[in-house]
Design a protein around this motif. Structure first.
Motif, mmCIF file in Angstrom:
data_model
loop_
_atom_site.group_PDB
_atom_site.id
_atom_site.type_symbol
_atom_site.label_atom_id
_atom_site.label_comp_id
_atom_site.label_asym_id
_atom_site.label_seq_id
_atom_site.Cartn_x
_atom_site.Cartn_y
_atom_site.Cartn_z
ATOM 1 N N VAL A 429 45.472 40.935 37.707
ATOM 2 C CA VAL A 429 45.285 40.933 36.252
ATOM 3 C C VAL A 429 45.724 39.605 35.653
ATOM 4 C CG1 VAL A 429 45.873 42.104 34.105
ATOM 5 C CG2 VAL A 429 45.615 43.426 36.218
ATOM 6 N N SER A 430 46.898 39.147 36.056
ATOM 7 C CA SER A 430 47.363 37.868 35.523
ATOM 8 C C SER A 430 48.460 37.288 36.393
ATOM 9 C CB SER A 430 47.885 38.022 34.089
ATOM 10 O OG SER A 430 49.050 38.816 34.078
ATOM 11 N N VAL A 431 48.540 35.966 36.368
ATOM 12 C CA VAL A 431 49.620 35.239 37.033
ATOM 13 C C VAL A 431 50.135 34.237 36.014
ATOM 14 C CG1 VAL A 431 50.269 33.739 38.942
ATOM 15 C CG2 VAL A 431 48.478 35.464 39.265
ATOM 16 N N LEU A 432 51.353 34.429 35.567
ATOM 17 C CA LEU A 432 51.907 33.537 34.546
ATOM 18 C C LEU A 432 53.261 33.003 34.985
ATOM 19 C CD1 LEU A 432 51.024 35.581 31.345
ATOM 20 C CD2 LEU A 432 50.268 33.241 31.814
ATOM 21 N N ARG A 433 53.497 31.731 34.659
ATOM 22 C CA ARG A 433 54.806 31.151 34.946
ATOM 23 C C ARG A 433 55.789 31.538 33.841
ATOM 24 N NH1 ARG A 433 50.738 27.681 35.838
ATOM 25 N NH2 ARG A 433 50.487 26.788 37.926
ATOM 26 N N VAL A 434 57.063 31.570 34.197
ATOM 27 C CA VAL A 434 58.121 31.867 33.227
ATOM 28 C C VAL A 434 58.903 30.578 32.980
ATOM 29 C CG1 VAL A 434 60.150 33.289 32.734
ATOM 30 C CG2 VAL A 434 58.277 34.214 34.132
ATOM 31 N N GLU A 435 59.071 30.197 31.712
ATOM 32 C CA GLU A 435 59.828 28.982 31.386
ATOM 33 C C GLU A 435 60.888 29.313 30.326
ATOM 34 O OE1 GLU A 435 59.611 26.048 32.732
ATOM 35 O OE2 GLU A 435 57.617 25.886 33.645
ATOM 36 N N GLY A 436 61.948 28.555 30.331
ATOM 37 C CA GLY A 436 62.919 28.668 29.249
ATOM 38 C C GLY A 436 63.971 29.737 29.439
ATOM 39 N N GLU A 437 64.158 30.189 30.653
ATOM 40 C CA GLU A 437 65.188 31.206 30.887
ATOM 41 C C GLU A 437 66.549 30.555 31.105
ATOM 42 O OE1 GLU A 437 63.451 35.247 32.695
ATOM 43 O OE2 GLU A 437 63.493 33.567 34.077
#
Lengths: 437, 437
Positions: A429-437
């Protein structure tokens, strides 16, 4: 009024920004003279078409189609044509004749920056470009000067107003990309051809400029990894919200250290940002640049990223700076790219990911998925399994949301490919990067 | 390594900021040289007491008690002593001998700014002071340069970390001022003598510096209206929260227009800020400066307002700027105070107010209060009446929260006096200005 030395300002282009610059220069001339210590005479405005419509009423006698003649007689040349040619030729002509150049041209700087800065260095002139990244937000001087004694670790910027406007409305209204884009075009927030914005080209140019300044490294545009927001759906945004995230198109410029060796990464993509992060509350067409430096810690700069009169503010600040330098004497200060850190290709960059899969709701599916992730070298941090259409029985479709630990982009991509090819996975469905943690 | 011209940097003071500056200058010397285009040689560190404890380990041979000798041989003098003397004498000596000065000394600039800038002008030297307001946040260059072509309308700054820390903890914990202050002192967020912070003196100095830059006007410190936060109670903060506000100590610098004539107002006080305003989410000891300019619109700058290493970042940025100017040649760019707008006394400044009264819960009380407000020329926007100890009967005490339209400070003060003197008013609980609506 005090008698000041007169400096001739040549304006190239009279579009949304140019006409505002001309209007403000004429209206606030005396005030600007007091600040600059020099009279700023608007010597002329070079345009292609003398009869085109202008946003601001300007004296017709200022207009000319002979840009070259205007440039060669000027002390300060303000280039607001945009694009590569004739902007590049005009800029080099101006610097060659000893004029300082003020430009908002991110495309030119991102592709021909070194050539432009070298031309300035040769004659001791200066290039000012506060308006080339994040519009009215003062970000160039803070990076170039205020943080010149520090070491920037990371920049995360919302540097494209159109995409932020679209993503923000998708987030608040649950609307679909295509609908919001159409509305944004109607309201003037997006161009008729929105490619430069929604595919991330504009943000990539700004990322190249910011990274170059922050890391004292020449950053060719082609080394900037770029993804746009056209694949972002209302579902993805809703799912992000449920997980405590908002999706933002980010320009990320990062200093990496591997066994003592430093390198940098410059990339533009839509990413999941925690709702508690300051960038998450940047709404509408606004821009914000979040900077982390070793000594200064986290800093944020916020404001309007575009707009004719807003960008004109940044341009006129540069004109005053250029005038002050003319009066003070001395040569311009060149760009320092002496660090010239290697630029890491996206495949080697590690971030956290969130992968959403539709899988068959059958025994052993989770084990198969976990096995494929493990084989690919992708370590799982969190898993959430939900039944897409709950009917109390097995055999339907389930949704798996997998949060990974930091993984290298190429390992992640290969793993997603093998997941997509697996029998138990119905759809990635989707592949998203995580930033700002 | 490239061979650069060598510039001698003299450091005055080795406290929390000074020792970090020295440490970073020694550790990152090669990198800073590449950026500055000059080798930055730390020529010495002048201190009063050679044996005092330092936060950073530094070579003992750098220390000297002979500040004058160190200054006269330097190209760049970094003044981090603080206070007026001997900082003022050392600064004038440095400028007199042609050195550029980098300073974090807000007290000196707010009280002797014109003298210092004139001394620099006389010899064509420069004074850099990015660290003098809002610590590590780049705010001086944005105001001085990036916005030099715009017209600043208003600055609202949280520029004192100690008071923001205290107010933020009072807000989140419901704690009392005295308790949080004691804890802040224990944790090092507040000084043993907290007067400069909690009474607003520190913020007033920064307000004078920011207003002077923003409005191109010399702003003497004594023209800055100043109130501290010692009278703020847990009750006031709770009441503010109920009304959708948070209490922040603000430095407000405002351009006023009255019948075409411009003037400015500079003031520091605790104010009610709507929770939706970006300044409301500035937590802990952080600082933020919100700037509204005619063309650029609203901008915000956010980051650490204090701390040794954070402030050292701003100081070193200035050192690199000073070095670049030395190499480029030419004179320093002086401060422009040619607008010299009149500064309006606080009595003539208008804001909205929120007045909380304890009144007797009897017939006619509201009419009496409304009459006194009307007589005083204070127009009422909102009224909320609550019974302090509800017993279902008249005769107890009620609380009246009155939101006014914009009123001049002196009219408001006189009206509050007459309210306090009225028989129906048992107590004026609080009078707070509203900012940022």
């Amino acid at each position: 009024m005090t008698e000041y030395r007169r400096l001739r300002v040549a304006l190239l282009g009279a579009g949304a920004v140019g006409s505002q610059v001309a209007g403000l220069l004429l209206r606030h001339g005396d005030e600007l003279a007091d600040r600059a210590g020099a009279e700023l005479e608007l010597a002329g405005i070079a345009v292609r078409n003398l009869d085109a419509h202008r946003d601001v009423d300007l004296p017709p006698e200022l207009f000319t189609t002979d840009a070259e003649a205007l440039i060669t007689g000027a002390d300060i040349v303000v280039e607001l044509i945009g694009g590569i040619e004739p902007a590049r030729a005009h800029t080099l002509l101006a610097l060659g004749s000893g004029a300082d150049v003020v430009t908002a041209n991110k495309a030119l700087l991102a592709t021909h920056g070194p050539e432009v800065f070298e031309a300035a260095d040769r004659v001791g002139a200066s290039v000012y470009y506060e308006a080339a990244a994040a519009g009215a937000i003062p970000i160039i001087r803070p990076l170039r000067d205020s943080l010149a004694g520090d070491r920037v670790v990371r920049i995360m910027g919302i540097v494209n107003g159109t995409t932020n406007y679209i993503l923000d409305r998708m987030d608040t209204e649950g609307a679909d990309f295509a609908d919001v884009l159409a509305d944004a075009q109607r309201l003037g927030y997006a161009e008729a051809d929105p490619t430069a914005d929604v595919e991330g080209y504009d943000a990539a140019q700004k990322a190249a400029i910011l990274a170059s300044l922050a890391f004292h490294t020449a950053v060719p545009l082609e080394t900037v990894h770029r993804e746009g927001i056209t694949a972002i759906t209302a579902d993805m945004i809703e799912e992000a919200r449920d997980a405590g995230f908002v999706i933002k198109l980010l320009a990320v410029c990062e200093r990496l250290v591997d066994e003592g060796a430093e390198s940098i990464s410059v990339r533009v993509y839509p990413a999941l940002v925690p709702r508690s992060h300051p960038l998450a509350s940047v709404h509408g067409a606004n821009n914000a640049v979040f900077v982390e430096a070793e000594a200064a810690g986290p800093l944020m700069f916020y404001g309007a990223g575009a707009g004719g009169v807003q960008t004109a503010s940044a341009v006129l600040g540069d004109v005053v700076s250029a005038a002050r330098r003319h009066i003070a004497g001395g040569t311009g200060v060149g760009e320092s790219t002496r660090a010239n850190l290697p630029i890491v290709p996206i495949g080697h960059v590690t971030t956290r990911y969130q992968i959403t899969l539709e899988v068959s709701d059958a025994p052993g599916v989770l084990a198969t998925v976990a096995g494929l992730l493990s084989e690919g070298g992708v370590s799982v941090a969190t898993v959430l399994q939900t039944v897409a259409e709950p009917n109390g029985e097995e055999g339907g479709t389930a949704r798996l949301i997998i949060g990974t630990h930091r993984a290298a982009d190429e390992a992640l991509s290969a793993t997603v490919d093998s997941l997509a090819a697996s029998e138990v996975v119905e759809r990635v469905v989707s592949v998203l990067r995580v930033e700002g943690e």
